[in-house]
Design a protein around this motif. Sequence first.
Motif, PDB file in Angstrom:
ATOM      1  N   LEU A 187     -24.041  21.392   1.613  1.00  0.00           N
ATOM      2  CA  LEU A 187     -22.714  21.984   1.462  1.00  0.00           C
ATOM      3  C   LEU A 187     -22.767  23.219   0.559  1.00  0.00           C
ATOM      4  O   LEU A 187     -22.230  24.288   0.900  1.00  0.00           O
ATOM      5  CB  LEU A 187     -21.776  20.935   0.859  1.00  0.00           C
ATOM      6  CG  LEU A 187     -20.282  21.199   0.935  1.00  0.00           C
ATOM      7  CD1 LEU A 187     -19.859  21.354   2.393  1.00  0.00           C
ATOM      8  CD2 LEU A 187     -19.507  20.063   0.292  1.00  0.00           C
ATOM      9  N   ILE A 188     -23.464  23.084  -0.571  1.00  0.00           N
ATOM     10  CA  ILE A 188     -23.565  24.209  -1.515  1.00  0.00           C
ATOM     11  C   ILE A 188     -24.308  25.375  -0.857  1.00  0.00           C
ATOM     12  O   ILE A 188     -23.898  26.541  -0.965  1.00  0.00           O
ATOM     13  CB  ILE A 188     -24.289  23.772  -2.810  1.00  0.00           C
ATOM     14  CG1 ILE A 188     -23.439  22.760  -3.566  1.00  0.00           C
ATOM     15  CG2 ILE A 188     -24.595  24.973  -3.692  1.00  0.00           C
ATOM     16  CD1 ILE A 188     -24.137  22.089  -4.722  1.00  0.00           C
ATOM     17  N   THR A 189     -25.399  25.064  -0.148  1.00  0.00           N
ATOM     18  CA  THR A 189     -26.194  26.120   0.503  1.00  0.00           C
ATOM     19  C   THR A 189     -25.351  26.881   1.517  1.00  0.00           C
ATOM     20  O   THR A 189     -25.374  28.112   1.560  1.00  0.00           O
ATOM     21  CB  THR A 189     -27.416  25.515   1.211  1.00  0.00           C
ATOM     22  OG1 THR A 189     -28.125  24.704   0.302  1.00  0.00           O
ATOM     23  CG2 THR A 189     -28.331  26.603   1.741  1.00  0.00           C
ATOM     24  N   PHE A 190     -24.601  26.152   2.341  1.00  0.00           N
ATOM     25  CA  PHE A 190     -23.807  26.821   3.364  1.00  0.00           C
ATOM     26  C   PHE A 190     -22.675  27.646   2.763  1.00  0.00           C
ATOM     27  O   PHE A 190     -22.393  28.760   3.203  1.00  0.00           O
ATOM     28  CB  PHE A 190     -23.244  25.796   4.356  1.00  0.00           C
ATOM     29  CG  PHE A 190     -24.231  25.404   5.415  1.00  0.00           C
ATOM     30  CD1 PHE A 190     -24.711  24.116   5.514  1.00  0.00           C
ATOM     31  CD2 PHE A 190     -24.696  26.336   6.318  1.00  0.00           C
ATOM     32  CE1 PHE A 190     -25.645  23.766   6.471  1.00  0.00           C
ATOM     33  CE2 PHE A 190     -25.616  26.001   7.293  1.00  0.00           C
ATOM     34  CZ  PHE A 190     -26.101  24.709   7.356  1.00  0.00           C
ATOM     35  N   LEU A 191     -22.026  27.101   1.729  1.00  0.00           N
ATOM     36  CA  LEU A 191     -20.905  27.842   1.126  1.00  0.00           C
ATOM     37  C   LEU A 191     -21.403  29.106   0.418  1.00  0.00           C
ATOM     38  O   LEU A 191     -20.855  30.196   0.608  1.00  0.00           O
ATOM     39  CB  LEU A 191     -20.151  26.933   0.141  1.00  0.00           C
ATOM     40  CG  LEU A 191     -19.380  25.773   0.782  1.00  0.00           C
ATOM     41  CD1 LEU A 191     -18.762  24.883  -0.278  1.00  0.00           C
ATOM     42  CD2 LEU A 191     -18.300  26.295   1.725  1.00  0.00           C
ATOM     43  N   LEU A 192     -22.470  28.944  -0.382  1.00  0.00           N
ATOM     44  CA  LEU A 192     -23.017  30.122  -1.092  1.00  0.00           C
ATOM     45  C   LEU A 192     -23.621  31.118  -0.110  1.00  0.00           C
ATOM     46  O   LEU A 192     -23.411  32.321  -0.228  1.00  0.00           O
ATOM     47  CB  LEU A 192     -24.099  29.669  -2.086  1.00  0.00           C
ATOM     48  CG  LEU A 192     -23.607  29.120  -3.414  1.00  0.00           C
ATOM     49  CD1 LEU A 192     -24.791  28.661  -4.263  1.00  0.00           C
ATOM     50  CD2 LEU A 192     -22.817  30.176  -4.170  1.00  0.00           C
ATOM     51  N   PRO A 241     -14.313  24.995   7.327  1.00  0.00           N
ATOM     52  CA  PRO A 241     -13.746  23.642   7.539  1.00  0.00           C
ATOM     53  C   PRO A 241     -14.538  22.837   8.567  1.00  0.00           C
ATOM     54  O   PRO A 241     -14.754  21.635   8.379  1.00  0.00           O
ATOM     55  CB  PRO A 241     -12.326  23.922   8.046  1.00  0.00           C
ATOM     56  CG  PRO A 241     -12.008  25.269   7.555  1.00  0.00           C
ATOM     57  CD  PRO A 241     -13.292  26.019   7.560  1.00  0.00           C
ATOM     58  N   LEU A 242     -14.996  23.505   9.633  1.00  0.00           N
ATOM     59  CA  LEU A 242     -15.774  22.806  10.667  1.00  0.00           C
ATOM     60  C   LEU A 242     -17.112  22.314  10.100  1.00  0.00           C
ATOM     61  O   LEU A 242     -17.555  21.202  10.393  1.00  0.00           O
ATOM     62  CB  LEU A 242     -16.024  23.746  11.851  1.00  0.00           C
ATOM     63  CG  LEU A 242     -16.482  23.104  13.162  1.00  0.00           C
ATOM     64  CD1 LEU A 242     -15.447  22.122  13.680  1.00  0.00           C
ATOM     65  CD2 LEU A 242     -16.759  24.173  14.203  1.00  0.00           C
ATOM     66  N   VAL A 243     -17.727  23.143   9.255  1.00  0.00           N
ATOM     67  CA  VAL A 243     -19.004  22.761   8.637  1.00  0.00           C
ATOM     68  C   VAL A 243     -18.797  21.568   7.705  1.00  0.00           C
ATOM     69  O   VAL A 243     -19.577  20.598   7.734  1.00  0.00           O
ATOM     70  CB  VAL A 243     -19.625  23.957   7.873  1.00  0.00           C
ATOM     71  CG1 VAL A 243     -20.763  23.503   6.984  1.00  0.00           C
ATOM     72  CG2 VAL A 243     -20.103  25.013   8.839  1.00  0.00           C
ATOM     73  N   ILE A 275     -31.410  27.745   8.831  1.00  0.00           N
ATOM     74  CA  ILE A 275     -32.815  27.395   8.584  1.00  0.00           C
ATOM     75  C   ILE A 275     -33.008  27.041   7.118  1.00  0.00           C
ATOM     76  O   ILE A 275     -33.573  25.988   6.772  1.00  0.00           O
ATOM     77  CB  ILE A 275     -33.754  28.538   9.010  1.00  0.00           C
ATOM     78  CG1 ILE A 275     -33.821  28.635  10.534  1.00  0.00           C
ATOM     79  CG2 ILE A 275     -35.154  28.340   8.447  1.00  0.00           C
ATOM     80  CD1 ILE A 275     -34.581  29.839  11.052  1.00  0.00           C
ATOM     81  N   ILE A 276     -32.489  27.905   6.237  1.00  0.00           N
ATOM     82  CA  ILE A 276     -32.630  27.653   4.796  1.00  0.00           C
ATOM     83  C   ILE A 276     -31.890  26.367   4.418  1.00  0.00           C
ATOM     84  O   ILE A 276     -32.416  25.514   3.689  1.00  0.00           O
ATOM     85  CB  ILE A 276     -32.079  28.857   3.971  1.00  0.00           C
ATOM     86  CG1 ILE A 276     -32.929  30.094   4.216  1.00  0.00           C
ATOM     87  CG2 ILE A 276     -32.039  28.523   2.492  1.00  0.00           C
ATOM     88  CD1 ILE A 276     -32.341  31.364   3.664  1.00  0.00           C
ATOM     89  N   GLY A 277     -30.660  26.219   4.939  1.00  0.00           N
ATOM     90  CA  GLY A 277     -29.859  25.034   4.626  1.00  0.00           C
ATOM     91  C   GLY A 277     -30.537  23.746   5.065  1.00  0.00           C
ATOM     92  O   GLY A 277     -30.588  22.765   4.322  1.00  0.00           O
TER      93      GLY A 277
END
Lengths: 337, 132
Positions: A230-235, A247-249, A196-198
């Motif tokens: 990408l940054i949001t999901f990784l962090l 990797p899938l993301v 949701i945030i991403g």
Amino acid sequence: MMMTLLVAKEKVKVFYEKHYIVVKPLLKFLLSFAVFMAINSNIGYEEQISGVLVPIVLAFVCSFAPEQIMVYFALILAVLHIISISTVLGIALLVFSLAIFLLVIRSSKEQAFVILAVPLLTAFHVSYLVPLVMGVFLGPTIIPALVIGVVYRYIFIGIKEIFTTPTGSIDLEDSFSIFRYVVDYVLQNKEILLFIIGFILTYLATYLVRRRKVKYASQIGILVGAIVMLITFLLGNIILGAGIDVPLVVYGIMISVILAYIMQFFRMTLDYTGTKRLQFEDEEYYYYVKAVPKINVSVKEETVTFINPKQELEEMSSLQEEFEKVLEEETYHKGES
Amino acid sequence: MLSEKKIRMMIRLADYEQGNGKTDLRRTSYYKTDYIKVKVLQTILSVTLAFFLLMALFCTYRMEFIVSNALLLDYSLIGVQFLVIYVLTIILFTVITIGLESIHYDLSKKRVRKYYQILNVLLEHYGEEETP
């Protein structure tokens, strides 16, 4: 390369315009069929409707009906499949969808497409396409639809998880048990908050950049949106401990960016009524008017292509601009006389 | 005698009437305050119905807890909590509706104003043609 793409784009537009009456229903049929087949292949628990016949019939109806009908058919098909495993869950999904319609979709019909797109594209691991494309095409009122789309995404993932959980942890004969499992899955899942945030941050980044009055604002907006996502999901994965498949993301975001660029380049919608037919009368005549838009790019036989860069970048003038032009002309002429 | 200028204006007017004009003319047939009152009323009804549907879903989810503690629950406290949530939800959606519909109304009014201006210019054309 760019000229070739622009010429190809104009040829596609001309073809679409010329054969609009046939092409539009055909495209709607293919899209609807793809949607219903995706539902059947992912949650096709009811054998009687999980074949090809039902999607063909529904898609045929959708090709001649308003676009929103596809969304409602998709919901009914999904509910029928879910009722076969849990009556309570199926009815709960229907009630939840009705509440969402009353709260959100009632005032803005395109929200229904966004809500449908997120869980549907999840099956192909490209649900990240939705906030990127929405940031380019639609305004901020689409944010509630993005959030609800993510919720539906996890409802359907939760339903699929029922059959992959260890034996004994859930009673598949108990309708209430399945319903509670899915609700717990959605409410207790940290991934849903991350998505949701991403999605919201990606949408806002894309939207704010594409609104800038700079060249290639939309293209830059898509790239910025992808980087933010990408940054949001990784962090977020590290901070929340969501445990997403990184990797899938990354793969999904890369494919989504390419698809977003293709969609932005063509900028064609099913409502593209290039040729307009109007009918009106005055005291002397009846007027039957066919208005055909001009082509932006001309292609000479000697393979020399002339492109007007201003026309290439600006959107076709809207009716409002035409109004203002005519009004200014009249005001000027009145001033002269 | 066909006047190209007149025909162009009639084409634009007809196109508008068959497109955005349907919504704009219907919307601006109300005074702004009346239009927003109607929209707020629709929102309150929709939100109330949606609230009861979601409450029913919540009760279904917590059915086991409710049934096993039916005699022990403080229903007045639960009722107050639901009422507070309901009122806050209604206020939120009402504010959003007023904001959005005001913007929609103002945009429609602007388009309709231009539509009538062009219509007046067209009528003046007719007036000029009729006078010898």
